[in-house]
Enzyme design. Structure first.
Site, PDB file in Angstrom:
ATOM      1  N   SER A   1       0.593  -1.466  -0.171  1.00 27.09           N
ATOM      2  CA  SER A   1      -0.010  -0.143   0.122  1.00 27.09           C
ATOM      3  C   SER A   1       0.721   1.413  -0.134  1.00 27.09           C
ATOM      4  CB  SER A   1      -1.233   0.347   0.733  1.00 27.09           C
ATOM      5  OG  SER A   1       0.218   0.394   2.271  1.00 27.09           O
ATOM      6  N   CYS A   2       2.347   1.003   0.442  1.00 24.93           N
ATOM      7  CA  CYS A   2       2.741   2.355   0.233  1.00 24.93           C
ATOM      8  C   CYS A   2       2.695   2.902  -1.416  1.00 24.93           C
ATOM      9  CB  CYS A   2       4.775   2.098   0.493  1.00 24.93           C
ATOM     10  SG  CYS A   2       4.287   1.470   2.707  1.00 24.93           S
ATOM     11  N   VAL A   3       3.303   3.915  -1.368  1.00 18.87           N
ATOM     12  CA  VAL A   3       3.778   4.887  -3.037  1.00 18.87           C
ATOM     13  C   VAL A   3       4.735   5.460  -3.087  1.00 18.87           C
ATOM     14  CG1 VAL A   3       3.200   6.508  -4.304  1.00 18.87           C
ATOM     15  CG2 VAL A   3       1.422   5.058  -2.670  1.00 18.87           C
TER      16      VAL A   3
ATOM     17  N   GLY B   1       0.395   1.867  -4.351  1.00 19.50           N
ATOM     18  CA  GLY B   1      -0.879   2.218  -3.563  1.00 19.50           C
ATOM     19  C   GLY B   1      -1.365   0.889  -3.692  1.00 19.50           C
TER      20      GLY B   1
END
Lengths: 202, 158
Positions: free
Chosen positions: B26-28, B91
């Site tokens: 989910s990190c960008v 993401g």
């Protein structure tokens, strides 16, 4: 806030491992019944590590794993993530469904069920030992890079500390040994609640 | 290879280096580039907004503080703010859940990153975002090209 994991004594870790062992016993019984054959499960090791080091357990951030995540509500809220390397996960599916070429939707839901059995067996053991009420939410499954799964879980639960309790699990079936890892991330004071209920802390 | 971990940011003008963010869920990964001066920066953003709006000791952790900080560091390394373009990766939503679930933080991260870039007038030129796959991304300061890798898919250039 002090991270209680850093203050755990080796005796306390031993006790948590023992809870894990009993949980593995329950899980083995449930799995044996499901598979209609004798599955042995043991907990060779339990340890506390910083969450960011967890990917190294299976060979790195980009290693393909199957992860089953659920959160725990009740007296000791927290989160559990069971993950197994792809080869072990597929072997588990094959035990359930016979030889497989790839992970199908059916295989996926079988794994979800196995993850459900494992995590709830640990939670039952924890409830038996402590007398605490622990209620799991339905499991969610992901098949991907361990780093992607772990970091997502870590972020969702945000507030939890940096350290996690890892209970290594080994399955033995007809000479094959499969490995999996149960990661427990208690929320806030949940770990203290558990240790108190176990009679280990005031 | 310079590995940019969670909540970290890195800026370089060294054409032989590579910036990498591995195992994005989910990190960008926000990648900024000045194509004229060939300055590249990467921030590994974990959450949409910082609680106090300043980011404290970890400005790269939050979209709203990571991007201004990255721009600042890039200017120090010789980049011109008006020249900067952005590429984004990550993401994802790793678990299949309802759209309003807190587990859908990937989507909120993307939104926050895009808003902040818009506010700073930085154009997004390419993305590999959303979906439900984990990604590793590599960013090359010599060219501004990024490569993304997912399990079971061919490596893509973007």
């Amino acid at each position: 806030m002090e991270d209680i994991f850093e203050s755990l004594s080796s005796r306390e870790i031993d006790i948590l491992r023992e809870v894990g062992n009993v949980g593995a016993g329950h899980a083995a019984t449930a799995l044996s019944r499901l598979l209609n054959r004798r599955i042995l499960m043991t907990v060779p090791r339990a340890y506390v590590i910083p969450l960011r080091e967890a990917p190294e357990l299976v060979g790195g951030t980009e290693t393909l794993v199957v992860g089953v995540y659920l959160s725990v509500t009740g007296d000791a809220p927290g989160h559990m993530l069971f993950f197994a390397p792809w080869s072990s996960a597929m072997a588990l599916v094959e035990m359930l469904m016979g030889p497989q070429e790839d992970l199908t939707e059916m295989g996926r839901s079988a794994l979800e069920e196995v993850g459900n059995i494992l995590t709830s067996s640990y939670l039952t053991a924890l409830a038996d030992f402590t007398g605490l009420l622990v209620v799991p939410t339905p499991p969610l499954i992901a098949v991907d890079m361990l780093g992607a799964i772990l970091s997502t879980v870590l972020i969702e639960i945000g507030k939890a500390g940096d350290h996690v309790l890892v209970v290594e699990t080994e399955f033995q079936d007809a000479g094959r040994a499969l490995s999996g890892y149960m990661v427990f991330i208690p929320e806030g004071v949940a770990l203290m609640t558990i240790l108190r209920a176990l009679g280990e802390r005031q | 290879m310079i590995r940019v971990g969670m909540a970290e940011g890195y800026v370089t003008a060294n054409p032989s280096s590579v910036l990498a963010a591995l195992g994005l869920g989910s990190c960008v990964a926000v990648m900024l580039y000045d194509p004229v001066r060939r300055v590249a920066g990467m921030a590994h953003v974990m959450l949409p907004t910082s609680p106090d709006g300043r980011g404290g000791t970890t400005p790269y952790k939050f979209a709203d503080t990571a991007i201004p900080r990255l721009v600042e560091e890039m200017v120090k390394a010789g980049a011109k703010p008006s020249q900067l373009v952005a590429k984004l990766a990550g993401g994802a939503s790793m678990f299949q859940t309802a759209a309003d679930s807190p587990l859908n933080i990937g989507q909120r991260n993307i939104q926050a990153v895009e808003e902040e870039l818009k506010r700073l007038n930085i154009r997004v030129v390419a993305t590999r975002i959303g979906g439900n796959v984990g990604r590793s991304v590599y960013f090359y300061p010599a060219t501004g090209i990024a490569r993304v890798r997912s399990i079971g898919q061919e490596e893509q250039e973007f």
